[in-house]
Design an enzyme around this catalytic site. Structure first.
Site, mmCIF file in Angstrom:
data_model
loop_
_atom_site.group_PDB
_atom_site.id
_atom_site.type_symbol
_atom_site.label_atom_id
_atom_site.label_comp_id
_atom_site.label_asym_id
_atom_site.label_seq_id
_atom_site.Cartn_x
_atom_site.Cartn_y
_atom_site.Cartn_z
ATOM 1 N N ILE A 5 0.995 -1.258 -0.105
ATOM 2 C CA ILE A 5 -0.293 0.186 -0.007
ATOM 3 C C ILE A 5 0.825 1.052 -0.127
ATOM 4 O O ILE A 5 1.561 1.502 1.037
ATOM 5 C CB ILE A 5 -0.921 0.128 1.259
ATOM 6 C CG1 ILE A 5 -1.803 -1.073 1.161
ATOM 7 C CG2 ILE A 5 -1.597 1.406 1.377
ATOM 8 C CD1 ILE A 5 -2.555 -1.475 2.447
ATOM 9 N N PRO A 6 1.078 1.828 -0.958
ATOM 10 C CA PRO A 6 2.121 2.854 -1.031
ATOM 11 C C PRO A 6 1.905 4.247 -0.528
ATOM 12 O O PRO A 6 1.618 5.216 -1.374
ATOM 13 C CB PRO A 6 2.262 2.891 -2.674
ATOM 14 C CG PRO A 6 0.973 2.728 -3.412
ATOM 15 C CD PRO A 6 0.179 1.508 -2.413
ATOM 16 N N CYS A 7 1.721 4.248 0.575
ATOM 17 C CA CYS A 7 1.533 5.457 1.533
ATOM 18 C C CYS A 7 2.681 6.585 1.233
ATOM 19 O O CYS A 7 2.603 7.716 1.436
ATOM 20 C CB CYS A 7 0.909 5.313 2.949
ATOM 21 S SG CYS A 7 2.195 4.382 3.658
ATOM 22 N N HIS A 8 3.746 6.221 0.681
ATOM 23 C CA HIS A 8 4.999 6.817 0.694
ATOM 24 C C HIS A 8 4.893 7.709 -0.597
ATOM 25 O O HIS A 8 5.433 8.847 -0.858
ATOM 26 C CB HIS A 8 6.365 6.144 0.552
ATOM 27 C CG HIS A 8 6.315 4.960 -0.616
ATOM 28 N ND1 HIS A 8 5.688 3.927 -0.348
ATOM 29 C CD2 HIS A 8 6.574 5.111 -1.925
ATOM 30 C CE1 HIS A 8 5.715 3.047 -1.537
ATOM 31 N NE2 HIS A 8 6.198 3.941 -2.512
ATOM 32 N N ARG A 9 3.595 7.595 -1.536
ATOM 33 C CA ARG A 9 3.302 8.439 -2.721
ATOM 34 C C ARG A 9 2.368 9.489 -2.340
ATOM 35 O O ARG A 9 2.097 10.243 -2.935
ATOM 36 C CB ARG A 9 2.832 7.567 -3.631
ATOM 37 C CG ARG A 9 3.777 6.587 -4.504
ATOM 38 C CD ARG A 9 3.034 5.675 -5.341
ATOM 39 N NE ARG A 9 3.975 4.554 -5.807
ATOM 40 C CZ ARG A 9 3.365 3.406 -6.066
ATOM 41 N NH1 ARG A 9 2.055 3.102 -6.475
ATOM 42 N NH2 ARG A 9 4.432 2.455 -6.370
#
Length: 176
Positions: free
Chosen positions: A134-138
């Site tokens: 889950i790319p919450c770093h984006r």
DNA sequence: GCCAGAACTCTGG
DNA sequence: CCAGAGTTCTGGC
């Protein structure tokens, strides 16, 4: 719920991956194995958790390749339960193209939420248990800042760097 | 249980 | 600068 986990070395430190029979339910980055195990247990207090370092599913290899900047494929099976709102936000995050970023406000709008929900979106990102997949770093702030990251701001920055320098990014970079 | 305040936000007064 | 909007969690009573 029954789940197995393993901890390995990665380009960004120790990598813990836990999965049920259906998919990945927890991924974290850190330095200290016992602390990461404690984190897993506090996220799933009632689960039956055991360690299994045998050659398990191919997911760990896929994540390691991603962290080395060799793969852009994060379409791994997920089994991370959340509230309805959280799952909406997480699905929105997964629809952000590899190598690009969105502000919390843009994520809210893409989900049909009012812009005032930006903070609620941030909260949903903060409580996701599956880093990388889950790319919450984006997600970034509208003022350009990076806001926070559960596994450390420095790692968030590095992840964005890895994605930006990936060979296949040229086409998506033009759109942004 | 209930309520206040905080958390990876943002806008308008 | 401050408050408020939308959601969840935590800590105090």
């Amino acid at each position: 719920m029954r789940m197995a986990y393993t901890i390995v070395d990665s380009a960004l430190g120790r990598l813990l991956v836990a999965a049920t029979g259906k998919g990945i339910c927890f991924v974290s980055l850190g330095e200290d194995d016992p602390a990461m195990e404690a984190e897993l247990r506090s996220d799933y207090p009632s689960a039956d958790i055991r360690r299994d370092d045998s050659a398990g599913p191919p997911w760990v290899e896929a994540l390691l390749r991603y962290l080395r900047g060799e793969s852009d494929d994060l379409a791994l099976p997920l089994d991370a339960p959340g509230t309805g709102f959280q799952e909406r936000v997480w699905a929105g995050l997964r629809s952000i193209p590899f190598g690009s970023t969105r502000t919390y406000k843009e994520i809210a709008r893409a989900l049909g939420l009012p812009e005032t929900a930006a903070r609620a979106v941030g909260r949903a990102c903060a409580t996701n248990s599956v880093s990388l997949v889950i790319p919450c770093h984006r997600a970034r702030r509208a003022d350009g800042g990076l806001a926070g990251y559960r596994w450390g701001l420095e790692r968030k920055r590095l992840l964005i760097e890895i994605e930006k320098s990936f060979p296949g990014r040229a086409a998506t970079a033009l759109i942004v």
